[in-house]
Design a protein around this motif. Sequence first.
Motif, PDB file in Angstrom:
ATOM      1  N   SER A  11      58.502  27.199 -30.132  1.00 42.72           N
ATOM      2  CA  SER A  11      58.969  26.932 -28.764  1.00 42.72           C
ATOM      3  C   SER A  11      58.790  28.155 -27.874  1.00 42.72           C
ATOM      4  CB  SER A  11      60.443  26.509 -28.763  1.00 42.72           C
ATOM      5  OG  SER A  11      60.612  25.255 -29.364  1.00 42.72           O
ATOM      6  N   CYS A  67      63.252  22.811 -24.704  1.00 45.12           N
ATOM      7  CA  CYS A  67      63.327  22.350 -23.311  1.00 45.12           C
ATOM      8  C   CYS A  67      62.731  23.405 -22.369  1.00 45.12           C
ATOM      9  CB  CYS A  67      64.778  22.053 -22.954  1.00 45.12           C
ATOM     10  SG  CYS A  67      64.993  21.255 -21.358  1.00 45.12           S
ATOM     11  N   ARG A 125      67.981  25.676 -30.479  1.00 47.10           N
ATOM     12  CA  ARG A 125      66.660  25.098 -30.763  1.00 47.10           C
ATOM     13  C   ARG A 125      66.251  24.136 -29.647  1.00 47.10           C
ATOM     14  NH1 ARG A 125      69.312  24.056 -35.707  1.00 47.10           N
ATOM     15  NH2 ARG A 125      68.899  25.754 -37.158  1.00 47.10           N
ATOM     16  N   ASP A 126      67.177  23.229 -29.302  1.00 49.28           N
ATOM     17  CA  ASP A 126      66.894  22.234 -28.264  1.00 49.28           C
ATOM     18  C   ASP A 126      66.651  22.894 -26.910  1.00 49.28           C
ATOM     19  OD1 ASP A 126      67.263  20.336 -30.244  1.00 49.28           O
ATOM     20  OD2 ASP A 126      69.234  19.701 -29.520  1.00 49.28           O
ATOM     21  N   PRO A 180      70.298  19.964 -23.042  1.00 49.28           N
ATOM     22  CA  PRO A 180      71.588  19.741 -23.712  1.00 49.28           C
ATOM     23  C   PRO A 180      72.739  20.014 -22.749  1.00 49.28           C
ATOM     24  CG  PRO A 180      70.153  21.178 -25.004  1.00 49.28           C
ATOM     25  CD  PRO A 180      69.494  20.980 -23.677  1.00 49.28           C
ATOM     26  N   GLN A 218      71.592  24.354 -33.326  1.00 46.62           N
ATOM     27  CA  GLN A 218      70.794  23.233 -32.838  1.00 46.62           C
ATOM     28  C   GLN A 218      70.701  23.253 -31.314  1.00 46.62           C
ATOM     29  OE1 GLN A 218      68.986  21.162 -34.869  1.00 46.62           O
ATOM     30  NE2 GLN A 218      68.026  20.688 -32.900  1.00 46.62           N
ATOM     31  N   PRO A 239      62.617  16.430 -31.345  1.00 45.28           N
ATOM     32  CA  PRO A 239      63.735  16.577 -30.420  1.00 45.28           C
ATOM     33  C   PRO A 239      63.367  16.059 -29.041  1.00 45.28           C
ATOM     34  CG  PRO A 239      62.789  18.723 -30.956  1.00 45.28           C
ATOM     35  CD  PRO A 239      62.096  17.706 -31.808  1.00 45.28           C
ATOM     36  N   ASP A 240      64.330  15.459 -28.373  1.00 41.21           N
ATOM     37  CA  ASP A 240      64.125  14.949 -27.026  1.00 41.21           C
ATOM     38  C   ASP A 240      64.254  16.106 -26.053  1.00 41.21           C
ATOM     39  OD1 ASP A 240      63.937  13.567 -24.668  1.00 41.21           O
ATOM     40  OD2 ASP A 240      65.891  12.594 -24.842  1.00 41.21           O
ATOM     41  N   VAL A 241      63.119  16.588 -25.558  1.00 38.52           N
ATOM     42  CA  VAL A 241      63.144  17.722 -24.636  1.00 38.52           C
ATOM     43  C   VAL A 241      63.134  17.256 -23.186  1.00 38.52           C
ATOM     44  CG1 VAL A 241      62.113  19.359 -26.228  1.00 38.52           C
ATOM     45  CG2 VAL A 241      60.630  17.997 -24.763  1.00 38.52           C
TER      46      VAL A 241
END
Length: 173
Positions: free
Chosen positions: A63, A34, A29-30, A14, A26, A8-10
């Motif tokens: 995370s 982050c 999660r993101d 989002p 999701q 994932p692009d942290v």
Amino acid sequence: MDDLLPTPDVSQRPTGRFLGRVAFQQMLRDALACAAHEGWREIIVSDPTFEDWPLGERDVCTSLHAWARPGRQFTMLAGSYDQVVRRHARFVAWRTTWSHLIDCRACRSAHSQDVQDIPSALYSPVWTMRRLDLEHSSGICGDDAQRRVLLQQAQSEWLRKSSPAFPSSTLGL
């Protein structure tokens, strides 16, 4: 097999609207990835039951573990923690390990309908996510300052009505 999954692009939080349980999960999660990457100092999560949050997933707990550092605070507010204990074993173990950073609160209202009004949300000083419709798991997230203030006020009001709950361990004789 997991090596084939995209990371994932942290680097970006989002932002925007989301619709549906899969998108909601999701988004969480993101957001937690982050939070670990950026080192958010405070996270407040609230939901009537946390039943459909992905708290017990390995990636979420990874995370959270990466996020947890001295001086950080994780506050959790629910009507009941029964579903957390039943569905999110990894999270329960993480909560036990990091109990010194975590404040779990419950709002056991005399009217069970009132408890359903607890916001389903994640707050941090830099980003928020809030489900506006629990049935359809639709909501909005982002770093808008006004939305952060409004969510913080709503959660603070519920926290004032709450009491300590979900102990990290049970002591017995």
